[in-house]
Design an enzyme around this catalytic site. Sequence first.
Site, PDB file in Angstrom:
ATOM      1  CD1 TRP A 326       2.769   4.196  -4.139  1.00 48.69           C
ATOM      2  CD2 TRP A 326       4.255   5.928  -4.097  1.00 48.69           C
ATOM      3  NE1 TRP A 326       2.480   4.676  -5.081  1.00 48.69           N
ATOM      4  CE2 TRP A 326       3.898   5.585  -5.519  1.00 48.69           C
ATOM      5  CE3 TRP A 326       5.170   6.803  -4.018  1.00 48.69           C
ATOM      6  CZ2 TRP A 326       4.066   6.273  -6.464  1.00 48.69           C
ATOM      7  CZ3 TRP A 326       5.466   7.523  -5.082  1.00 48.69           C
ATOM      8  CH2 TRP A 326       5.099   7.102  -6.605  1.00 48.69           C
ATOM      9  CG  ASP A 327      -1.592   5.412  -3.817  1.00 48.11           C
ATOM     10  OD1 ASP A 327      -0.515   4.658  -3.921  1.00 48.11           O
ATOM     11  OD2 ASP A 327      -2.611   5.133  -4.604  1.00 48.11           O
ATOM     12  CD  GLU A 468       3.185  -0.300  -9.932  1.00 49.84           C
ATOM     13  OE1 GLU A 468       2.134  -0.565 -10.547  1.00 49.84           O
ATOM     14  OE2 GLU A 468       3.043  -0.097  -8.632  1.00 49.84           O
ATOM     15  CE  LYS A 580       0.291   1.815 -13.666  1.00 50.11           C
ATOM     16  NZ  LYS A 580       0.284   0.755 -12.658  1.00 50.11           N
ATOM     17  CD  GLN A 581       2.921   5.331 -11.128  1.00 48.80           C
ATOM     18  OE1 GLN A 581       2.482   4.237 -11.556  1.00 48.80           O
ATOM     19  NE2 GLN A 581       2.582   5.984  -9.993  1.00 48.80           N
TER      20      GLN A 581
HETATM   21  C1  BGC Z   1       0.295   2.471  -9.483  1.00 50.14           C
HETATM   22  C2  BGC Z   1       0.917   2.618  -8.054  1.00 50.14           C
HETATM   23  C3  BGC Z   1      -0.214   2.997  -7.107  1.00 50.14           C
HETATM   24  C4  BGC Z   1      -1.344   2.089  -6.942  1.00 50.14           C
HETATM   25  C5  BGC Z   1      -2.338   2.373  -6.230  1.00 50.14           C
HETATM   26  C6  BGC Z   1      -0.794   1.679  -9.265  1.00 50.14           C
HETATM   27  O1  BGC Z   1      -1.657   1.803 -10.472  1.00 50.14           O
HETATM   28  O2  BGC Z   1       1.233   2.390 -10.377  1.00 50.14           O
HETATM   29  O3  BGC Z   1       1.770   3.893  -7.738  1.00 50.14           O
HETATM   30  O4  BGC Z   1       0.356   3.193  -5.718  1.00 50.14           O
HETATM   31  O5  BGC Z   1      -1.745   1.772  -8.431  1.00 50.14           O
HETATM   32  O6  BGC Z   1      -2.870   3.597  -6.325  1.00 50.14           O
END
Ligand code: BGC
Length: 763
Positions: A326-327, A468, A580-581
């Site tokens: 999804w990035d 996540e 996490k984010q």
């Molecule tokens: C993140 C995801 C991301 C992926 C690739 C993961 O660490 O939590 O949101 O899509 O890395 O960048």
Amino acid sequence: MNWIIRENGFDKERIAANGNKFMIGNGYMGYRGTLDEFARSELTATIPAGLYDKVGDQWREPINAPNGLSTRIVCDGKPLSVLELEPLAHEQELDIRHGVHRRKTVYPAADGRTVTVESERFCSMERLHLLANRVSVTCSKPSELIITTGIDGQVWDINGPHLERMESAEQEDTLTLTGWTHELNMPVSVGHTLACLFGERRSLALDHFLGREIRLAAQAGETYTFVTYVSVFTGLDGEADCAAAAAEASREAAAAGYESLLAEHAARWERKWKLSDVRIEGDDEAQLALRYSLYQLHIIAPGHSEKLSIPARGLSGQVYKGAVFWDTEMFMLPFFLYTQPSIARNLMMYRVHTLDGARRKAAEYGYAGAFYAWESQETGDDACTLFNVNDVFTGRPMRTYFRDKQVHISADVAYGIWQYFIFTGDDSILLDGGAEAVLECARFFYSYAYYNPYRSRYEILDVTGPDEYHERVNNNAFTNAMAKRCLNIALEVLAYLQDKYPGLAKSLTAGGRIATEQLRDMHDRLYIPQPAEGSGVIEQFDRYFALEDVTLAQLKSRILNRHEYLGGGNGLATTTQILKQADVVLMLHLFKDEYSRGMKRSNWEYYEPRTEHGSSLSYCIYALVAADIGLSDWAYPYFKRTATIDLTGDSKQYVGDLYIGGTHPAANGGAWMAAVLGFAGLRFDGQAVTIAPSLPAAWRAVSFPLQLRGAGFIVTIETGQVRVEASEDNQAAMEFRIERRNDAGDRESAMVAPGQHMSFSYK
Ligand code: BGC
């Protein structure tokens, strides 16, 4: 000056980081920023976009082509390599304006003599298959040199080796090395033409190495220069004979000559910067870091193919299986939409081409429509495994729910396609399959949702949101909001088609696949978690507030192994409120009109201290929301962190025993978003442009180009003033609104006609 990235001195510890930092590329392939004498153990890599392979039962990943830029020099019997001989001086630099990598190393030799090795390379923006490399050697006293230059077939692989049955060929002055992938039997050929006018030359065909040896008695002070023209072709290029194509491309390049190839390449780069450069006055560090972020995006942007998107680690290697996440839609797409819409189209067409994979995934789980891959490769089938991380304590694979439960991906894809259409008005994307993809995503959510009869509302249960660390949660605010947006987009697409292309609308809804009434019902009655009374904080998911409320420092004090995974079943963060984010805060960015400044601030203040920023996708979102509420001083450190991530190399390198290093295109796109959408407060809704500046204290001015609906503009923001210059070539006037970031949201607006320059004050 603000175009050069440089490191002085050689540090073994920085080999991997510099391989990322000094990368070159052109969207067709990426070449890591390693040194000429490096090999597999120093992570040399030439990664062609979109070619994947699987060996045995290991993870599928991109292939790494044979390294055509291998050069080793021996002087009076001593190998000149930074790995074996401590240099007197060493410098590695990248000219990001023209995409040129250089190194200069001065080695000590016997009797106080020195030998200087310089090299310069680029990955041509004009000829996508071409890498050109010019190497010079200068000895301070007469010396015997043996130079070996050619194609090294032994390359770094995570789950390889991918190429078998290596075949070599030599035709006149050109060598080719071809290997075939395991899984699909795809050829990968590297062609190599040497232009060298000195020394005694002979061909070398060693095990895994094909090249030439040049022997010479070097004169004191004389500089000996040779050039190699290296071409890469793969079975994806549609050539009948890859090796012949590679040989021909190398020979043609040699005939054109290094200087002229460099000039055409540099001219391409100038055009790219004209469309995209953001100029910052008053903050040189930010200027360089932001430009560098854009450089990283330019070298991986698939301008030539709509079958490619951008992997989460760009073309820097095989990390994350070279997969697209999804990035792309949420972090990189905005940069391309605002500056190079044709690339944005390619990125979204990749999702159209992978729709069948998304359908297969939905069906596999018993849902309807399209459930896009969490980790997408060329077919759209999900490369994400059910056990994506290994436990550092037991060594056992851990069950993770990225693949099965990060359902927001389908909404992100629909959002991206719709954004492209809104921005450009180009409905060919809808007709070419985009409408179908959007409807299939909506259909997926309709089949995934749970209708709660007690509360008379739809809910989305058992999902993993952007954070996540908390898997399988109910009613993740971000996921629900995105699903609602997806339904809304599907309704808009249907209305558009019914109006303009009724036949297509009919065929896409034929056979009771999906009815407008169903979409509308779910859209209207889908539960979106609301700000809590009093605090105004939105709960990230059901019962999040009931989790243990520890500080990040407390959580970190519990860590036993620095690589341990904090999420999953037993992760330290799982039972706490540490995320996490950016998750709720990302929702506030995407749906900024629906929440007040006060609410955004309360949520930012609540969630930021609880955010680990364990993903490179996190910082930019905190920067964007802080800038949105007018707090540019809060936003600034998050912007800087985002924009410097691939310069410092300061990011997580391991999760469990999994290496996750590489470049960070989402953060690169995030840096652009933070500067332009955040500090400059730019927005385009398909009709009008809004600018609501909130510049960092040090920025005296910021200026950037835009391409909107086929019209070009340059926006310059200086203290108290916004200037808009419209290109003479524009076909029509565009409305610009300048908004003040006060609660009243005062605004001034005007139509800017083609060729017109217009100034607004924004105090
Ligand atoms: C993140 C995801 C991301 C992926 C690739 C993961 O660490 O939590 O949101 O899509 O890395 O960048």
